[in-house]
Write a protein that holds these residues in place. Structure first.
Motif, mmCIF file in Angstrom:
data_model
loop_
_atom_site.group_PDB
_atom_site.id
_atom_site.type_symbol
_atom_site.label_atom_id
_atom_site.label_comp_id
_atom_site.label_asym_id
_atom_site.label_seq_id
_atom_site.Cartn_x
_atom_site.Cartn_y
_atom_site.Cartn_z
ATOM 1 N N VAL A 182 0.690 -1.369 0.023
ATOM 2 C CA VAL A 182 0.072 0.105 0.018
ATOM 3 C C VAL A 182 0.776 1.188 0.184
ATOM 4 O O VAL A 182 0.677 2.178 -0.827
ATOM 5 N N GLY A 183 1.823 1.302 0.908
ATOM 6 C CA GLY A 183 2.853 2.572 1.079
ATOM 7 C C GLY A 183 3.447 2.795 -0.345
ATOM 8 O O GLY A 183 3.644 4.025 -0.649
ATOM 9 N N LEU A 184 3.902 1.860 -1.196
ATOM 10 C CA LEU A 184 4.902 2.406 -2.230
ATOM 11 C C LEU A 184 4.095 2.802 -3.406
ATOM 12 O O LEU A 184 4.430 3.902 -3.639
ATOM 13 N N PRO A 185 2.899 2.295 -3.741
ATOM 14 C CA PRO A 185 2.362 3.139 -4.802
ATOM 15 C C PRO A 185 1.605 4.285 -4.392
ATOM 16 O O PRO A 185 1.829 5.328 -5.191
ATOM 17 N N PHE A 186 0.879 4.229 -3.200
ATOM 18 C CA PHE A 186 0.064 5.586 -2.731
ATOM 19 C C PHE A 186 0.957 6.733 -2.265
ATOM 20 O O PHE A 186 0.490 7.681 -2.214
ATOM 21 N N PHE A 187 1.955 6.591 -1.764
ATOM 22 C CA PHE A 187 2.895 7.334 -1.140
ATOM 23 C C PHE A 187 4.035 8.060 -1.833
ATOM 24 O O PHE A 187 4.681 8.856 -1.519
ATOM 25 N N ILE A 188 4.381 7.130 -2.846
ATOM 26 C CA ILE A 188 5.518 7.402 -3.762
ATOM 27 C C ILE A 188 5.406 7.522 -5.209
ATOM 28 O O ILE A 188 5.498 8.427 -5.747
ATOM 29 N N LEU A 189 4.719 6.216 -5.561
ATOM 30 C CA LEU A 189 4.628 6.205 -7.221
ATOM 31 C C LEU A 189 3.566 7.097 -7.826
ATOM 32 O O LEU A 189 3.779 7.893 -8.830
ATOM 33 N N LEU A 190 2.178 7.061 -7.158
ATOM 34 C CA LEU A 190 1.083 7.683 -7.625
ATOM 35 C C LEU A 190 1.458 9.198 -7.388
ATOM 36 O O LEU A 190 1.060 10.189 -8.398
ATOM 37 N N PRO A 191 1.973 9.645 -6.139
ATOM 38 C CA PRO A 191 2.414 11.219 -6.165
ATOM 39 C C PRO A 191 3.190 11.776 -7.232
ATOM 40 O O PRO A 191 2.981 12.774 -7.752
ATOM 41 N N TRP A 192 4.203 10.880 -7.443
ATOM 42 C CA TRP A 192 5.198 11.193 -8.550
ATOM 43 C C TRP A 192 4.752 11.354 -9.896
ATOM 44 O O TRP A 192 4.795 12.258 -10.801
ATOM 45 N N LEU A 193 3.922 10.461 -10.284
ATOM 46 C CA LEU A 193 3.083 10.209 -11.712
ATOM 47 C C LEU A 193 2.120 11.396 -11.703
ATOM 48 O O LEU A 193 2.197 12.176 -12.760
ATOM 49 N N LEU A 194 1.553 11.814 -10.720
ATOM 50 C CA LEU A 194 0.881 13.157 -10.648
ATOM 51 C C LEU A 194 1.506 14.200 -10.874
ATOM 52 O O LEU A 194 1.446 15.162 -11.642
ATOM 53 N N PHE A 195 2.797 14.569 -10.348
ATOM 54 C CA PHE A 195 3.776 15.534 -10.336
ATOM 55 C C PHE A 195 4.133 15.293 -11.939
ATOM 56 O O PHE A 195 4.204 16.876 -12.428
ATOM 57 N N VAL A 196 4.467 14.597 -12.505
ATOM 58 C CA VAL A 196 5.199 14.465 -13.693
ATOM 59 C C VAL A 196 4.137 15.154 -15.076
ATOM 60 O O VAL A 196 4.468 15.592 -15.660
ATOM 61 N N SER A 197 2.918 14.422 -14.551
ATOM 62 C CA SER A 197 1.806 14.730 -15.484
ATOM 63 C C SER A 197 1.566 16.274 -15.677
ATOM 64 O O SER A 197 1.321 16.885 -16.661
ATOM 65 N N ILE A 198 1.354 16.876 -14.122
ATOM 66 C CA ILE A 198 1.243 18.392 -14.256
ATOM 67 C C ILE A 198 2.333 19.136 -14.772
ATOM 68 O O ILE A 198 2.063 20.149 -15.491
#
Length: 265
Positions: free
Chosen positions: A131-147
């Motif tokens: 749970v911690g790896l995708p929701f606290f690291i990978l998905l936030p970084w994907l959102l940052f890169v997308s923005i």
């Protein structure tokens, strides 16, 4: 090396005392955590700031990050001599972040594959990172890169497609133990202890993993769920070793990119 401690403590084939084995394991684990954090942060920063004039600053920044990642308060309190599974997973997080970011910028298949293998190994070390790896690291970084891509009028879909491919490859490789876990939980036969579980007890119990589980990319859960089929146990055990090892060896040994992609799929 991380998992030799318990075995050497019993047999001591190298003539080392159990106390010496614990000290060596402690040093090796902390060195691995700090070194991988330093390498990942250095490579990440050097890819962002080109030029000789920044190298000294990047070296110092990476060194500080590696030291903090190894000795931050959470890790200093949470890492014990029996939590090598958690320590192994924790040490891979900076590398996962680096290769995930690299795969979003460079969508060649080998970057995606390395990111997926590292994610599988980290979750195999301890299920806490499921749970911690995708929701606290990978998905936030994907959102940052997308923005960031939207801001500079770059396409967003390649980053999302790459993330979905990484997730699909991880899901395919880990499906044999995820499916049986969900099947066991859904059947209502999950073991329940006759005492109250505290957060501290959960941290201790779920931070242990064996070397065989890491090799098999099979997570260790608490309460313990015995992932064994109703029939064909020798075949299940054999395949749980052979399939992950074959996949990893194919990554290392096959040189032809198209053939490598087809074999791994």
């Amino acid at each position: 090396i991380l998992y030799l401690g318990p075995f050497l403590s019993l047999t001591t084939p190298l003539g080392l005392s159990p106390l010496m084995v614990e000290k060596l394991s402690f040093l090796v684990v902390h060195f691995m955590i700090g070194f991988l954090a330093y390498i990942a942060s250095y490579k990440f920063l050097i890819s962002r700031f080109a030029g000789e004039k920044h190298k000294n600053s990047i070296f110092i920044a990476a060194l500080v990050f590696g030291f903090f990642y190894m000795y931050n308060p959470h890790m200093a309190q949470g890492l014990g001599l029996t939590a090598w599974g958690y320590a192994f997973s924790y040490s891979l997080i900076p590398l996962i972040f680096y290769y995930y970011d690299k795969s979003l910028r460079d969508t060649r298949f080998h970057n995606i594959l390395i990111a997926r293998v590292l994610i599988s190994l980290a979750i195999a070390g301890t299920a806490q990172f499921l749970v911690g790896l995708p929701f606290f690291i990978l998905l936030p970084w994907l959102l940052f890169v997308s923005i960031h891509n939207l801001k500079f009028h770059k396409p967003v879909f390649p980053a999302i497609r790459t993330s979905l491919l990484i997730f699909s490859l991880w899901l395919a490789l880990s499906s044999y133990w995820l499916y049986m876990t969900m099947l066991t939980i859904g059947s209502g036969n999950t073991p329940r202890p006759d005492y109250v579980l505290t957060n501290q007890m959960l941290d201790v119990f779920s931070s242990t993993a064996s070397l065989t589980n890491v090799v098999r990319l099979m997570s260790s859960w608490w309460p313990w769920i015995d992932l064994q089929p109703n029939s064909g146990e020798p075949i299940w055990t054999f395949l749980s070793f052979v399939i992950p090892i074959t996949v990893v060896l194919s990554i290392l040994l096959i040189r032809h990119d198209k053939l490598k992609f087809e074999l791994i799929i």
